[in-house]
Write a protein that holds these residues in place. Structure first.
Motif, mmCIF file in Angstrom:
data_model
loop_
_atom_site.group_PDB
_atom_site.id
_atom_site.type_symbol
_atom_site.label_atom_id
_atom_site.label_comp_id
_atom_site.label_asym_id
_atom_site.label_seq_id
_atom_site.Cartn_x
_atom_site.Cartn_y
_atom_site.Cartn_z
ATOM 1 N N LEU A 203 0.834 -1.207 0.000
ATOM 2 C CA LEU A 203 0.000 0.000 0.000
ATOM 3 C C LEU A 203 0.866 1.254 0.000
ATOM 4 O O LEU A 203 0.648 2.169 -0.812
ATOM 5 N N VAL A 204 1.826 1.323 0.891
ATOM 6 C CA VAL A 204 2.701 2.503 0.944
ATOM 7 C C VAL A 204 3.522 2.610 -0.344
ATOM 8 O O VAL A 204 3.691 3.708 -0.892
ATOM 9 N N ALA A 205 4.023 1.477 -0.836
ATOM 10 C CA ALA A 205 4.774 1.496 -2.096
ATOM 11 C C ALA A 205 3.916 2.046 -3.228
ATOM 12 O O ALA A 205 4.393 2.824 -4.066
ATOM 13 N N SER A 206 2.642 1.653 -3.260
ATOM 14 C CA SER A 206 1.730 2.142 -4.302
ATOM 15 C C SER A 206 1.495 3.639 -4.179
ATOM 16 O O SER A 206 1.471 4.359 -5.187
ATOM 17 N N LEU A 207 1.325 4.125 -2.945
ATOM 18 C CA LEU A 207 1.104 5.555 -2.741
ATOM 19 C C LEU A 207 2.317 6.363 -3.193
ATOM 20 O O LEU A 207 2.172 7.397 -3.853
ATOM 21 N N LEU A 208 3.505 5.892 -2.843
ATOM 22 C CA LEU A 208 4.724 6.601 -3.247
ATOM 23 C C LEU A 208 4.889 6.582 -4.762
ATOM 24 O O LEU A 208 5.192 7.611 -5.378
ATOM 25 N N THR B 175 -5.310 3.241 -9.560
ATOM 26 C CA THR B 175 -4.705 2.484 -10.662
ATOM 27 C C THR B 175 -3.401 1.831 -10.215
ATOM 28 O O THR B 175 -3.136 0.666 -10.536
ATOM 29 N N THR B 176 -2.595 2.571 -9.458
ATOM 30 C CA THR B 176 -1.327 2.028 -8.981
ATOM 31 C C THR B 176 -1.558 0.891 -7.993
ATOM 32 O O THR B 176 -0.834 -0.118 -8.017
ATOM 33 N N VAL B 177 -2.553 1.044 -7.108
ATOM 34 C CA VAL B 177 -2.876 -0.039 -6.174
ATOM 35 C C VAL B 177 -3.276 -1.294 -6.954
ATOM 36 O O VAL B 177 -2.842 -2.417 -6.633
ATOM 37 N N LEU B 178 -4.099 -1.127 -7.984
ATOM 38 C CA LEU B 178 -4.509 -2.254 -8.811
ATOM 39 C C LEU B 178 -3.301 -2.917 -9.462
ATOM 40 O O LEU B 178 -3.158 -4.150 -9.441
ATOM 41 N N PHE B 179 -2.405 -2.116 -10.033
ATOM 42 C CA PHE B 179 -1.244 -2.667 -10.715
ATOM 43 C C PHE B 179 -0.313 -3.380 -9.732
ATOM 44 O O PHE B 179 0.274 -4.414 -10.059
ATOM 45 N N THR B 180 -0.153 -2.802 -8.536
ATOM 46 C CA THR B 180 0.677 -3.448 -7.516
ATOM 47 C C THR B 180 0.091 -4.797 -7.130
ATOM 48 O O THR B 180 0.806 -5.805 -7.044
ATOM 49 N N TRP B 181 -1.200 -4.819 -6.854
ATOM 50 C CA TRP B 181 -1.872 -6.075 -6.506
ATOM 51 C C TRP B 181 -1.688 -7.105 -7.616
ATOM 52 O O TRP B 181 -1.348 -8.260 -7.358
ATOM 53 N N PHE B 182 -1.895 -6.690 -8.851
ATOM 54 C CA PHE B 182 -1.804 -7.610 -9.989
ATOM 55 C C PHE B 182 -0.368 -8.097 -10.174
ATOM 56 O O PHE B 182 -0.131 -9.285 -10.427
ATOM 57 N N PHE B 183 0.596 -7.195 -10.057
ATOM 58 C CA PHE B 183 2.009 -7.559 -10.192
ATOM 59 C C PHE B 183 2.393 -8.603 -9.146
ATOM 60 O O PHE B 183 3.064 -9.595 -9.456
ATOM 61 N N ASN B 184 1.971 -8.387 -7.905
ATOM 62 C CA ASN B 184 2.301 -9.333 -6.840
ATOM 63 C C ASN B 184 1.591 -10.664 -7.029
ATOM 64 O O ASN B 184 2.177 -11.732 -6.811
ATOM 65 N N ARG B 185 0.328 -10.624 -7.403
ATOM 66 C CA ARG B 185 -0.438 -11.853 -7.575
ATOM 67 C C ARG B 185 0.075 -12.707 -8.733
ATOM 68 O O ARG B 185 -0.037 -13.931 -8.703
ATOM 69 N N THR B 186 0.614 -12.066 -9.754
ATOM 70 C CA THR B 186 1.138 -12.811 -10.909
ATOM 71 C C THR B 186 2.633 -13.079 -10.787
ATOM 72 O O THR B 186 3.278 -13.449 -11.768
#
Length: 351
Positions: free
Chosen positions: A233-238, A277-288
Motif C-alpha cells: 500500500l505505501v509502495a503504491s502511494l509513493l 490504478t497504482t494499487v490495482l497494478f501493484t496487486w496484480f504484479f504481486n499476484r502474478t
C-alpha cells in the motif's frame, strides 16, 4: 585505465545505494527532455513531434534497462538465441505492419529526414526491448525476463483484459442506479468495423501508448525496491505520486485538455486518480509473481478501455475507489511482504 577500473565499482556501489533516486532522475530526464523537444517541434513538424512523444513515453523502460545493466553487468551465456530472434522478429514485423498501415508517412513531414529517422526509431524500439529479454547482461535479463512469460494461468489473462471493462460497466451501472443520465457511447462504428479497430488500437496502445515503454520501469524496477522496505500500500502511494508527476509535461501540452482541468488542479487530480490504478497494478504484479507481460496487457486494457470504446464517468471513478478499498482489505496490502515474495532481483538488495 586503473583509475577507470577503480571508478566503475564505486559508481556501481553509489547506484546500488540510490537505485530508486537514480531511476526516477534518469526517467524524468529522458522523458521530460524529449517532451520538451516535442513541444518545440509541434508547430513546425507535427509528424516528427508526435513520434518524439512516443520515444519519450519509453523513458521509464529505457532508464530501467540502463541502470539494470550497470548494477549487474556480469555476462551470462546467451539464452535461447533462436527464441530471441523469433520473438524480436515477430515484434519487429508487427511494428512495421502497424507503422506502414496506421502511422503517418514520413515523406509528408516538413522535415522528411528527421521524420524517417524517428519512424525507424519507433519501429525498432519495441523489438530491441524484446531482444534484451535474452540479454547476456544478468541485470537486464533479470529485469525483462517476464516480458516473455506468456505461459500464465488463463485466469490472469481474463483479469488483465476484462477487469477494466468490468470496472467501466460497474461505473455505468452506478450512474443508472442513482438515476443519472448515461453519457454518449464513444464509438458509433458498426460492429464489423469496430472489432478490427479495437484490435489495431490495442496493439498500437501496447506499443506506443505507454504500457511497453513504462512497465519495466515502474513495476519491473521501482516497485520491487519500494516493496523491499514498504508495504504494497505505501509502495503504491509513493509510486503513484511519481507516476502522476511524470505526466506533467503532457498536461502542460494540453494533451489531457477536456479530461482534466488545466494547470495545477489537473495535475493534482491526475495524482489522486493514479492512486487506485497504482494499487490495482501493484496487486496484480504481486499476484502474478511479477509477470511484466501480464502487467503490460493490463495497462493496455486500462488505456484502451477508458474513453476509447467505453465512456469515462464519475461512476467509473467510484467503481475504482470501491475496487481499491476491496483489494487493500482482502489482500492486507498494509502489511510488509515476506522476503521470499518481495520479487526483488538479487542485485537490487540495496535501494
Amino acid at each position: 585505465m586503473n583509475a577507470t577500473a577503480s571508478t566503475a565499482p564505486q559508481l556501481r556501489l553509489l547506484l546500488q545505494r540510490h537505485a530508486l533516486l537514480a531511476f526516477f532522475g534518469l526517467t524524468f530526464a529522458l522523458s521530460w527532455s524529449i517532451w520538451g523537444l516535442q513541444s518545440l517541434l509541434a508547430d513546425a513538424d507535427p509528424i516528427s513531434a508526435g513520434w518524439l512523444g512516443i520515444v519519450a513515453a519509453y523513458g521509464p523502460t529505457l532508464a530501467a534497462i540502463a541502470l539494470a545493466g550497470l548494477l549487474a553487468p556480469e555476462q551470462q551465456a546467451s539464452a535461447s538465441p533462436r527464441r530471441q530472434r523469433w520473438l524480436a522478429g515477430a515484434v519487429l514485423a508487427g511494428t512495421v505492419w502497424l507503422n506502414i498501415t496506421v502511422v503517418s508517412n514520413p515523406l509528408e513531414s516538413t522535415r522528411p529526414a528527421v521524420a524517417a529517422l524517428l519512424w525507424l526509431v519507433i519501429t525498432l524500439l519495441p523489438a530491441w526491448i524484446v531482444w534484451n529479454v535474452f540479454s547476456r547482461r544478468r541485470g537486464v535479463r533479470d529485469l525483462l525476463r517476464t516480458l516473455a512469460a506468456w505461459r500464465a494461468p488463463p485466469i490472469w489473462y481474463l483479469v488483465a483484459l476484462l477487469l477494466p471493462v468490468i470496472i467501466s460497466l460497474l461505473g455505468l451501472a452506478l450512474l443508472a442506479l442513482l438515476g443519472q443520465p448515461l453519457p454518449p457511447w464513444p464509438r458509433t462504428e458498426p460492429m464489423r468495423e469496430l472489432l478490427p479497430l479495437l484490435v489495431t488500437t490495442f496493439v498500437a496502445t501496447l506499443l506506443y501508448g505507454g504500457p511497453l515503454g513504462e512497465e519495466a520501469g515502474w513495476r519491473g524496477f521501482a516497485l520491487p525496491r519500494l516493496q523491499a522496505h514498504h508495504s504494497p500500500l505505501v509502495a503504491s502511494l509513493l509510486l503513484s505520486v511519481v507516476w502522476g508527476l511524470w505526466h506533467v509535461p503532457l498536461h502542460l501540452q494540453g494533451v489531457y485538455h477536456g479530461i482534466f482541468p488545466d494547470g495545477l488542479p489537473g495535475i493534482l487530480l491526475r495524482i489522486v486518480i493514479t492512486i487506485p490504478t497504482t494499487v490495482l497494478f501493484t496487486w496484480f504484479f504481486n499476484r502474478t509473481k511479477g509477470n511484466l507481460w501480464l502487467v503490460v496487457l493490463l495497462h493496455t486494457a486500462v488505456n484502451n478501455t477508458a474513453g476509447f470504446w467505453l465512456p469515462v464517468t464519475v461512476g467509473v471513478y467510484a467503481a475504482m475507489f470501491i475496487m481499491t478499498v476491496t483489494l487493500i482489505i482482502t489482500d492486507r496490502m498494509w502489511r510488509l511482504r515476506p522476503p521470499e515474495h518481495a520479487t526483488v532481483h538479487a542485485y537490487s538488495h540495496i535501494t
